[in-house]
Write a protein that holds these residues in place. Structure first.
Motif, PDB file in Angstrom:
ATOM      1  N   THR A  38       0.846  -1.190   0.000  1.00 31.66           N
ATOM      2  CA  THR A  38       0.000   0.000   0.000  1.00 31.66           C
ATOM      3  C   THR A  38       0.881   1.240   0.000  1.00 31.66           C
ATOM      4  N   GLN A  88      -1.328  -1.281  -9.080  1.00 30.98           N
ATOM      5  CA  GLN A  88      -2.699  -1.782  -9.007  1.00 30.98           C
ATOM      6  C   GLN A  88      -3.496  -0.836  -8.126  1.00 30.98           C
ATOM      7  N   GLY A  89      -4.145   0.156  -8.753  1.00 31.78           N
ATOM      8  CA  GLY A  89      -4.874   1.158  -7.990  1.00 31.78           C
ATOM      9  C   GLY A  89      -3.930   1.946  -7.106  1.00 31.78           C
ATOM     10  N   GLU A  90      -4.154   1.916  -5.793  1.00 32.53           N
ATOM     11  CA  GLU A  90      -3.276   2.611  -4.847  1.00 32.53           C
ATOM     12  C   GLU A  90      -2.296   1.642  -4.194  1.00 32.53           C
ATOM     13  N   ARG A  91      -2.054   0.526  -4.821  1.00 29.63           N
ATOM     14  CA  ARG A  91      -1.075  -0.438  -4.311  1.00 29.63           C
ATOM     15  C   ARG A  91      -0.070  -0.789  -5.408  1.00 29.63           C
ATOM     16  N   GLU A 139      -5.049   0.693 -14.414  1.00 24.26           N
ATOM     17  CA  GLU A 139      -4.744   0.778 -12.983  1.00 24.26           C
ATOM     18  C   GLU A 139      -3.747   1.894 -12.686  1.00 24.26           C
ATOM     19  N   ASP A 145      -9.632   1.836  -7.727  1.00 27.48           N
ATOM     20  CA  ASP A 145     -10.086   1.120  -6.531  1.00 27.48           C
ATOM     21  C   ASP A 145     -11.544   1.433  -6.207  1.00 27.48           C
ATOM     22  N   LYS A 171     -13.722  -0.695  -8.491  1.00 22.14           N
ATOM     23  CA  LYS A 171     -13.708  -2.109  -8.103  1.00 22.14           C
ATOM     24  C   LYS A 171     -14.547  -2.344  -6.848  1.00 22.14           C
ATOM     25  N   ARG A 172     -14.485  -1.412  -5.890  1.00 25.96           N
ATOM     26  CA  ARG A 172     -15.233  -1.593  -4.632  1.00 25.96           C
ATOM     27  C   ARG A 172     -16.737  -1.632  -4.853  1.00 25.96           C
ATOM     28  N   ASP A 196     -12.974 -10.043  -4.390  1.00 26.21           N
ATOM     29  CA  ASP A 196     -11.842  -9.220  -4.826  1.00 26.21           C
ATOM     30  C   ASP A 196     -11.925  -8.981  -6.338  1.00 26.21           C
TER      31      ASP A 196
END
Length: 581
Positions: A241, A266-269, A528, A548, A551-552, A561
């Motif tokens: 993260t 990958q998003g914020e990761r 992403e 993110d 996706k949520r 997930d």
């Protein structure tokens, strides 16, 4: 246990060279493999790995210099006519006639296969229903969306009821929803016993195959089950993260760490893959927060790890600091207000509104024909809106389009430079188009040659370059005049995963220098990398948010997930349901 079906294709120590003597290019180097019926076999590898050459050899369109290929028990050279009768082949480029209708293209292929009237009509009806093209039989092939073109190409390849289906990157440039539909069709064919060879630049597609062949530089590096291949990196894949706004910096730092084979956003990761035997670096050292989380390895993780171990590791490509004049410091970098575009009675874009902040990487996504390219062209000043307004880099496109273009860099979907000119000549030409003075022109050309590592190919014609170098040249030309806003229209279409990583490292560095980036893409893994995404469907904006966030929206008991592709497809399907009578 029933014995395994005999292979439908046997490739025995095949070598293929183009050219003669010491200057000859070895496209395939002593390759041996087997293809079995009822399976989808993925051909995977970087650009120039030999995938298309192998398909053309199997189809009898090329002859091997050494070795032998047997197809359905027949020699692919001495019995080429017999072999081709049982093969359906879909080439990499759209191989149909764009000025003919869907029905006329099918008729042409039926004539080639000498199908009589009764058989022809039965197969037409079956394939049109199978590919959902029945409502479009009178539409010109050139007017179809990308996904529909691919389905028509597939229908034509299936007319002869082949026992072997060869597909050369059939989903390149096709949106995720259409890709899933292509997979449904092809998986059904495999279930009926057809052997399918699917060449792909999408590594998530390789994971869907029953078996794979991995190529690099004409050599077969690995083969077998995608699941078994992914296990090569068991215990070496993690998510870190990162603080908001720092993902590009952390990704580049991780990619440069000698312990790490791969690092992607990958998003914020940040997803990292360790080198074999390496120790996991502290997340704080890389710039992350919290403890790294172990994750299930994917085919792509093993693929990049393997190629990383066979090539000299490269640090993330640097983009030198731009002058402060390139940065937008106040207000929005891009503003679209009720942007609308009609083509006759057809409304391609319908009241689209959004803003993009300075230094933001903003993705414009949507299925083929959704209106994203039309929106993109209006914001570039290439197309006048029917209604609404747009401002880019502080300039109103309605009143000062020429002034806005001076602040815009544009990289088109297709290679749009001059193939007959050398790399240096292209850079010189475009620096002149942008009005750079002689001194500044020399400085910027030297910058491009150094920063994009184009010096060794500066005298080569751009049309002769490998695809990755063409991409570097196109991006460097778009940046010569130090634009405030960079427009990228599917910039990595057809580019292999390693080149895409290099490209996005450059984009991340530009974003940190407050250059604003608007990008369209069909690759969900590179979406992403965006800070925010807008999803367009039927000319309207149907969703907006960070990767993110999107996706949520679709987390559930059955999908705890979801991937970004899951979210994209679900959004499109929801709109289709709303539109249904």
């Amino acid at each position: 246990m029933a014995p395994a079906a005999p292979p439908i294709v046997v490739v025995d120590a095949v070598t293929k060279r183009f050219g003669k003597g010491p200057q000859a290019t070895i496209a395939l180097d002593h390759v041996s493999a087997e293809i079995r019926p009822g399976q989808i076999t993925g051909l995977v590898g970087p650009d120039g790995a030999g995938k298309t050459t192998l398909l053309r050899l199997i189809a009898g369109l090329l002859k091997p210099n050494e070795g032998k290929i047997t197809v359905l028990g027949q020699d692919s050279v001495t019995a080429v006519t017999t072999v081709q009768h049982d093969i359906g082949y879909m080439p990499q480029r759209f191989g149909l006639y764009e000025d003919l209708t869907v029905a006329e293209n099918l008729d042409l292929y039926a004539d080639m296969h000498e199908l009589d009237g009764t058989v022809r009509q039965e197969r037409f009806a079956s394939l049109l229903a199978f590919t959902a093209l029945t409502p479009f039989v009178e539409r010109l092939a050139g007017k179809l969306s990308g996904g529909m073109k691919q389905k028509l190409g597939l229908a034509c390849a299936l007319l002869s009821r082949p026992k072997l289906l060869l597909l050369d990157e059939p989903s390149a440039g096709v949106d995720p929803a259409s890709r899933r539909e292509l997979w449904r069709i092809v998986r059904t064919m495999a279930g009926e016993g057809v052997a399918v060879i699917w060449s792909t630049a999408y590594l998530d597609e390789a994971e869907r195959c029953d078996s794979f062949l991995l190529f690099a530089n004409g050599r077969l590096l690995a083969s077998g089950s995608p699941t078994d291949f992914s296990r090569r990196v068991d215990g070496r894949t993690f998510l870190i993260t990162v603080p908001p706004g720092h993902k590009h910096r952390v990704q580049r730092r991780a990619a440069a760490d000698p312990a790490i084979a791969d690092a992607i956003i990958q998003g914020e990761r940040i997803r990292i893959v360790l080198n074999d035997g390496a120790t996991l670096p502290d997340a704080a050292v890389l710039g992350g927060t919290g403890l790294p989380q172990p994750v299930r390895p994917r085919f792509e993780d093993a693929f990049v790890s393997l190629l990383h171990g066979r090539t000299a590791p490269r640090s993330s490509p640097a983009v030198p600091e731009e002058s402060t004049s390139t940065a937008v410091t106040d207000g929005a970098a891009i503003e679209a207000h009720d942007l609308t575009r009609d083509f006759g009675a057809f409304r391609a874009v319908d009241n689209v509104t959004f803003t993009v902040a300075p230094g933001e990487v903003f993705g414009l996504l949507g299925p083929n024909g959704a209106g994203k390219s039309t929106t993109f062209r209006m914001l570039c000043g290439l197309l006048e809106p029917s209604a609404g307004s747009a401002r880019v880099a502080g300039v109103d496109l309605g009143t000062a389009r020429a002034a806005a273009r001076e602040r815009i860099g544009y990289m088109s979907q297709r290679f749009s430079l001059y193939g007959e000119l050398s790399v240096r000549d292209n850079l010189d030409f475009f620096s002149g188009v942008y009005g750079l003075s002689s001194t500044r022109r020399r400085q910027r050309i030297d910058w491009a040659l150094e920063s994009f590592e184009l010096g060794p190919v500066a005298r080569q014609t751009s049309g002769s370059l490998p695809l990755g170098f063409k991409q570097r040249l196109a991006l460097s030309c778009a940046l010569l005049h130090e634009p405030r806003v960079l427009f990228l229209d599917e910039p990595t279409s057809g580019v292999d995963p390693l080149m895409r990583r290099e490209f996005w490292a450059r984009i991340g560095a530009l974003a940190e220098q407050r250059v604003t980036v608007l990008v369209t893409s069909h690759f969900m893994d590179e979406a992403e990398y965006c800070d925010r995404l807008a999803i367009v469907y039927g000319g309207r904006m149907i969703a907006m948010g960070s990767p993110d966030d999107l996706k949520r929206r679709f987390v559930s008991d059955t999908l705890p997930d979801p991937t970004l592709e899951d979210a994209f497809v679900a959004l499109i399907e929801t709109q289709g349901t709303k539109a249904a009578p």
